[in-house]
Design a protein around this motif. Structure first.
Motif, short mmCIF file in Angstrom:
data_model
loop_
_atom_site.label_atom_id
_atom_site.label_comp_id
_atom_site.label_asym_id
_atom_site.label_seq_id
_atom_site.Cartn_x
_atom_site.Cartn_y
_atom_site.Cartn_z
N LYS A 68 0.37 16.04 3.30
CA LYS A 68 1.21 16.68 4.32
C LYS A 68 0.60 16.58 5.72
N SER A 69 -0.70 16.36 5.79
CA SER A 69 -1.34 16.23 7.11
C SER A 69 -1.20 14.83 7.67
N GLY A 70 -0.64 13.91 6.85
CA GLY A 70 -0.44 12.55 7.31
C GLY A 70 -1.67 11.69 7.09
N VAL A 71 -1.50 10.40 7.34
CA VAL A 71 -2.59 9.42 7.18
C VAL A 71 -3.04 8.95 8.56
N SER A 72 -4.34 9.04 8.83
CA SER A 72 -4.87 8.69 10.14
C SER A 72 -4.81 7.21 10.42
N ASP A 73 -4.79 6.39 9.37
CA ASP A 73 -4.78 4.94 9.51
C ASP A 73 -3.88 4.39 8.40
N PRO A 74 -2.86 3.58 8.75
CA PRO A 74 -1.98 3.03 7.71
C PRO A 74 -2.71 2.12 6.73
N GLN A 134 1.36 8.33 -9.54
CA GLN A 134 2.62 9.01 -9.27
C GLN A 134 3.11 8.82 -7.84
N ILE A 135 2.21 8.38 -6.95
CA ILE A 135 2.64 8.04 -5.59
C ILE A 135 2.43 6.55 -5.31
N GLY A 136 2.28 5.78 -6.39
CA GLY A 136 2.21 4.33 -6.23
C GLY A 136 0.88 3.78 -5.80
N GLU A 242 7.72 5.61 -0.85
CA GLU A 242 8.65 6.36 -1.69
C GLU A 242 7.94 7.51 -2.40
N GLY A 243 6.72 7.25 -2.88
CA GLY A 243 5.97 8.29 -3.58
C GLY A 243 5.68 9.48 -2.70
N VAL A 244 5.29 9.22 -1.45
CA VAL A 244 5.00 10.31 -0.51
C VAL A 244 6.28 11.05 -0.17
N MET A 245 7.36 10.31 0.08
CA MET A 245 8.64 10.94 0.41
C MET A 245 9.11 11.83 -0.74
N ALA A 246 8.98 11.33 -1.97
CA ALA A 246 9.40 12.12 -3.13
C ALA A 246 8.55 13.37 -3.27
N PRO A 253 10.02 10.31 -7.97
CA PRO A 253 10.07 9.09 -7.18
C PRO A 253 10.85 7.99 -7.89
N HIS A 254 11.41 7.09 -7.11
CA HIS A 254 12.13 5.94 -7.64
C HIS A 254 11.38 4.67 -7.21
N PHE A 255 10.44 4.24 -8.01
CA PHE A 255 9.59 3.10 -7.66
C PHE A 255 10.31 1.78 -7.94
N LYS A 256 9.99 0.77 -7.13
CA LYS A 256 10.57 -0.56 -7.27
C LYS A 256 9.53 -1.62 -7.64
N GLY A 257 8.28 -1.22 -7.68
CA GLY A 257 7.23 -2.18 -8.01
C GLY A 257 6.94 -3.13 -6.88
N LYS A 258 7.17 -2.68 -5.64
CA LYS A 258 6.83 -3.53 -4.50
C LYS A 258 6.55 -2.69 -3.27
#
Length: 258
Positions: A68-74, A134-136, A242-246, A253-258
């Motif tokens: 929830k604090s976000g990621v400092s570097d993508p 669970q978050i890919g 998607e994992g983070v959004m879910a 989550p609805h993963f697509k494998g990509k």
């Protein structure tokens, strides 16, 4: 030393580090990670310290990275290299025993932090989960090495790819923890174990700790580097987004494998 995200209690030869972000189940942010490393490095050079205990404030030990604090570097590999990996290395290379007093959930990087300890005591209500999948993401912060060292390849594959919860009783049965303690005995038992270790031959333990790690023929530095490479790729994937959004939306989550 002053801290914003943890408490450090010094009792003679015993230092107790308590993760202190109970409002987010002691989730790891950059500040807390830095402070854990700072305590480990201070304990390394303080001859009066004989044992370091790590536990959590409130209901959780550590719920993992603070998403929830976000990621400092993508580039998640860079995040690992600059924050998580130095923390884990400082704990594993500490020349004194590190006791993990796992008082509640230890999930994701929180599970890695627990497994980085040398001797693990679990509260009867605690559980472990390598929930990266669970978050890919793949496991990181050393779990790739620690998990297989503790339970073997096939069981490690199960825990890694399912992210399922492992209760304290099962954790002891499969070799993740040394002891399971009831709530009424919790504080007394943690102190008893810490006191016992503080009276042991610390130099001998430090050398045994180093030798045991070498004997397993597992290069932690290489494992940490490999994990960083994997997260660099996965951190830019659609599945991670998607994992983070879910997670934020509290849905599957609805993963697509990509």
């Amino acid at each position: 030393m002053t801290f914003n995200f943890l408490k450090l209690h010094r009792n003679g030869a015993i230092w107790t580090l308590t993760l202190h972000r109970p409002e987010v189940y002691n989730a790891l942010n950059a500040g807390l990670i830095h402070e854990i490393r700072e305590v480990a490095e201070a304990a390394q050079i303080d001859d009066e310290v004989r044992v370091l205990v790590i536990t959590g404030e409130g209901k959780a030990f550590c719920s993992g990275a603070d998403l929830k604090s976000g990621v400092s570097d993508p580039n998640l590999g860079n995040v690992l290299i600059s924050t998580y990996n130095p923390m884990i290395t400082a704990l594993r290379s500490l020349n004194k025993p590190v006791i993990g007093a796992i008082n509640g959930v230890a999930a994701g990087a929180g599970c890695s932090l627990a497994l980085a300890c040398d001797y693990i005591i679990a509260h009867e209500d605690a559980y472990f989960s390598e929930l990266f999948v669970q978050i890919g993401l793949a496991m990181d912060a050393g779990s790739t090495a620690f998990l297989i060292q503790s339970v073997g390849y096939h069981r490690a594959f199960d825990l890694a790819t399912t992210g399922r919860k492992v209760g304290a009783k099962e954790a002891k049965e499969i070799g993740l923890v040394a002891e399971v303690v009831s709530g009424s005995e919790w504080e007394g038992k943690v102190h008893e174990v810490a006191l016992a270790f503080s009276k042991k031959a610390t130099l001998a333990i430090s050398l045994m700790k180093r030798s045991l790690q070498r004997a397993y023929n597992q290069d932690l530095a290489a494992t940490l580097a490999s994990e960083a490479e994997e997260q660099t790729i996965l951190g830019q994937s659609e599945d991670f987004a998607e994992g983070v959004m879910a997670f934020m939306q509290k849905r599957a989550p609805h993963f697509k494998g990509k």
